[in-house]
Design a protein around this motif. Structure first.
Motif, PDB file in Angstrom:
ATOM      1  N   GLN A   1      14.233-107.604  28.365  1.00  0.00           N
ATOM      2  CA  GLN A   1      14.301-106.961  27.052  1.00  0.00           C
ATOM      3  C   GLN A   1      15.293-105.810  27.044  1.00  0.00           C
ATOM      4  OE1 GLN A   1      10.160-105.843  26.511  1.00  0.00           O
ATOM      5  NE2 GLN A   1       9.759-107.701  25.325  1.00  0.00           N
ATOM      6  N   VAL A   2      15.815-105.530  25.838  1.00  0.00           N
ATOM      7  CA  VAL A   2      16.683-104.373  25.643  1.00  0.00           C
ATOM      8  C   VAL A   2      15.819-103.112  25.686  1.00  0.00           C
ATOM      9  CG1 VAL A   2      18.309-103.236  24.086  1.00  0.00           C
ATOM     10  CG2 VAL A   2      18.245-105.747  24.224  1.00  0.00           C
TER      11      VAL A   2
ATOM     12  N   ASP B   1      14.173-106.173  21.795  1.00  0.00           N
ATOM     13  CA  ASP B   1      14.508-107.596  21.688  1.00  0.00           C
ATOM     14  C   ASP B   1      14.546-108.232  23.080  1.00  0.00           C
ATOM     15  OD1 ASP B   1      14.716-107.388  18.988  1.00  0.00           O
ATOM     16  OD2 ASP B   1      16.899-107.572  18.895  1.00  0.00           O
ATOM     17  N   THR B   2      14.167-109.484  23.142  1.00  0.00           N
ATOM     18  CA  THR B   2      14.255-110.250  24.380  1.00  0.00           C
ATOM     19  C   THR B   2      15.541-111.063  24.365  1.00  0.00           C
ATOM     20  OG1 THR B   2      11.843-110.413  24.535  1.00  0.00           O
ATOM     21  CG2 THR B   2      13.143-111.999  25.815  1.00  0.00           C
ATOM     22  N   ILE B   3      16.336-110.945  25.413  1.00  0.00           N
ATOM     23  CA  ILE B   3      17.574-111.720  25.462  1.00  0.00           C
ATOM     24  C   ILE B   3      17.258-113.120  25.988  1.00  0.00           C
ATOM     25  CG2 ILE B   3      18.930-109.618  25.850  1.00  0.00           C
ATOM     26  CD1 ILE B   3      19.348-110.663  28.753  1.00  0.00           C
ATOM     27  N   PRO B   4      18.116-114.097  25.682  1.00  0.00           N
ATOM     28  CA  PRO B   4      17.853-115.468  26.132  1.00  0.00           C
ATOM     29  C   PRO B   4      17.759-115.569  27.651  1.00  0.00           C
ATOM     30  CG  PRO B   4      19.563-115.430  24.461  1.00  0.00           C
ATOM     31  CD  PRO B   4      19.312-114.009  24.836  1.00  0.00           C
ATOM     32  N   ARG B   5      16.965-116.505  28.115  1.00  0.00           N
ATOM     33  CA  ARG B   5      16.830-116.746  29.552  1.00  0.00           C
ATOM     34  C   ARG B   5      18.100-117.397  30.089  1.00  0.00           C
ATOM     35  NH1 ARG B   5      11.596-116.132  31.223  1.00  0.00           N
ATOM     36  NH2 ARG B   5      10.017-116.057  29.557  1.00  0.00           N
ATOM     37  N   ALA B   6      18.262-117.291  31.408  1.00  0.00           N
ATOM     38  CA  ALA B   6      19.449-117.841  32.055  1.00  0.00           C
ATOM     39  C   ALA B   6      19.581-119.336  31.804  1.00  0.00           C
ATOM     40  CB  ALA B   6      19.412-117.555  33.550  1.00  0.00           C
TER      41      ALA B   6
ATOM     42  N   VAL C   1      28.333-105.405  24.832  1.00  0.00           N
ATOM     43  CA  VAL C   1      28.872-105.173  23.483  1.00  0.00           C
ATOM     44  C   VAL C   1      27.847-105.592  22.429  1.00  0.00           C
ATOM     45  CG1 VAL C   1      30.634-105.911  21.829  1.00  0.00           C
ATOM     46  CG2 VAL C   1      31.287-105.314  24.171  1.00  0.00           C
ATOM     47  N   ALA C   2      27.163-106.720  22.663  1.00  0.00           N
ATOM     48  CA  ALA C   2      26.155-107.192  21.707  1.00  0.00           C
ATOM     49  C   ALA C   2      25.009-106.190  21.574  1.00  0.00           C
ATOM     50  CB  ALA C   2      25.619-108.557  22.153  1.00  0.00           C
ATOM     51  N   ILE C   3      24.617-105.573  22.672  1.00  0.00           N
ATOM     52  CA  ILE C   3      23.536-104.581  22.628  1.00  0.00           C
ATOM     53  C   ILE C   3      24.006-103.308  21.928  1.00  0.00           C
ATOM     54  CG2 ILE C   3      22.104-103.063  24.060  1.00  0.00           C
ATOM     55  CD1 ILE C   3      22.061-105.375  26.146  1.00  0.00           C
ATOM     56  N   LEU C   4      25.170-102.818  22.328  1.00  0.00           N
ATOM     57  CA  LEU C   4      25.657-101.548  21.776  1.00  0.00           C
ATOM     58  C   LEU C   4      26.033-101.659  20.303  1.00  0.00           C
ATOM     59  CD1 LEU C   4      27.795-100.502  24.848  1.00  0.00           C
ATOM     60  CD2 LEU C   4      25.750 -99.357  24.050  1.00  0.00           C
TER      61      LEU C   4
ATOM     62  N   LEU D   1      20.437-100.672  30.249  1.00  0.00           N
ATOM     63  CA  LEU D   1      20.399-101.348  28.949  1.00  0.00           C
ATOM     64  C   LEU D   1      19.317-102.423  28.870  1.00  0.00           C
ATOM     65  CD1 LEU D   1      23.259 -99.957  28.913  1.00  0.00           C
ATOM     66  CD2 LEU D   1      24.031-101.875  27.523  1.00  0.00           C
ATOM     67  N   LEU D   2      18.932-102.959  30.026  1.00  0.00           N
ATOM     68  CA  LEU D   2      17.952-104.033  30.060  1.00  0.00           C
ATOM     69  C   LEU D   2      16.868-103.739  31.093  1.00  0.00           C
ATOM     70  CD1 LEU D   2      20.270-107.213  30.070  1.00  0.00           C
ATOM     71  CD2 LEU D   2      18.974-106.322  28.123  1.00  0.00           C
TER      72      LEU D   2
END
Length: 235
Positions: free
Chosen positions: A74-75, A33-38, A22-25, A64-65
């Motif tokens: 990344q997205v 964008d780079t999403i946070p690491r685990a 949902v955040a990506i869409l 998506l990633l």
């Protein structure tokens, strides 16, 4: 603490995948964008690192990633997203869907469903006609403002794709069904007095049952035209 496993763990990583999707869409994360690491995000979301990584794997499989060495996860560019994936469609309709995407979705349905209705009028079986009629009755009984009525609507369109007798087309049934479900759900949610689309569905059903391909094609085009008009009003 060892990673959680079993049904609950499955629900957790699916929930995290939904949040990220949902955040990506919605544009919270943009392509590139780079999403946070685990190690960072798992603590923020209060889930295990394993659940977070599994969620990332789900989104990677849906286009998506992507993960790159030293660059992180990344997205991807929008054109690589599997927008017909039933989960992705559901996430798209969590908020207000993108109008261009709605147009694209209905253009695709206009390419597929009138042709499917035409073929179904020639190739359908009596058993398929019975299932379409049961779906119509379910829509009439429950109304499209209920989950039961919306499920009946999905079944109606799915049977038409099946009745077309084209295996390649039938593989799109889950995607078309998801599109039907979420556009209907959104219209019912957004409109105070949504129009009743049952008459158009009955027209399609009657044409297919009568074995009239021309009428079935025209009836499905009219159904989709009015559905897009309703969607535009809801937006």
């Amino acid at each position: 603490m060892p990673p959680k496993s079993g049904p609950r763990s499955l629900r957790i990583h699916q929930s995290v995948a939904r949040q990220l999707g949902v955040a990506i869409l919605s544009g919270e994360y943009l392509p590139g964008d780079t999403i946070p690491r685990a190690s960072q995000q798992a603590e923020t979301l209060k889930v295990s690192r394993t659940a977070y990584r599994e969620a990332v794997q789900i989104l990677t499989a849906k286009g998506l990633l992507e993960s790159r060495p030293k660059a992180g996860t990344q997205v991807t560019p929008r054109e690589r997203w599997n927008l017909l994936d039933p989960d992705v469609l559901a996430w798209m309709f969590t908020g207000t869907p993108d109008e261009v995407f709605i147009r694209d979705l209905f253009e695709l349905r206009n390419l597929l469903e009138p042709a499917a209705a035409r073929w179904a009028a020639v190739r359908r079986t009596e058993e398929q006609c019975e299932r379409m009629q049961v779906a119509i009755e379910g829509m009439r009984e429950h109304g499209l403002d209920t989950p039961e009525g919306q499920a009946a609507d999905q079944r109606f369109h799915a049977v038409i794709l099946e009745a077309a007798g084209n295996l390649a087309l039938a593989t799109l049934a889950s995607s078309v069904g998801a599109a039907v479900r979420w556009t209907t759900h959104y219209k019912q949610r957004a409109s105070k007095q949504p129009r009743d689309p049952l008459p158009e569905h009955e027209a399609v059903n009657d044409a297919i049952a009568a074995g009239d391909p021309e009428r079935a094609d025209a009836a499905m085009k009219e159904l989709l035209r009015l559905a897009l008009k309703d969607m535009a009003s809801a937006l």
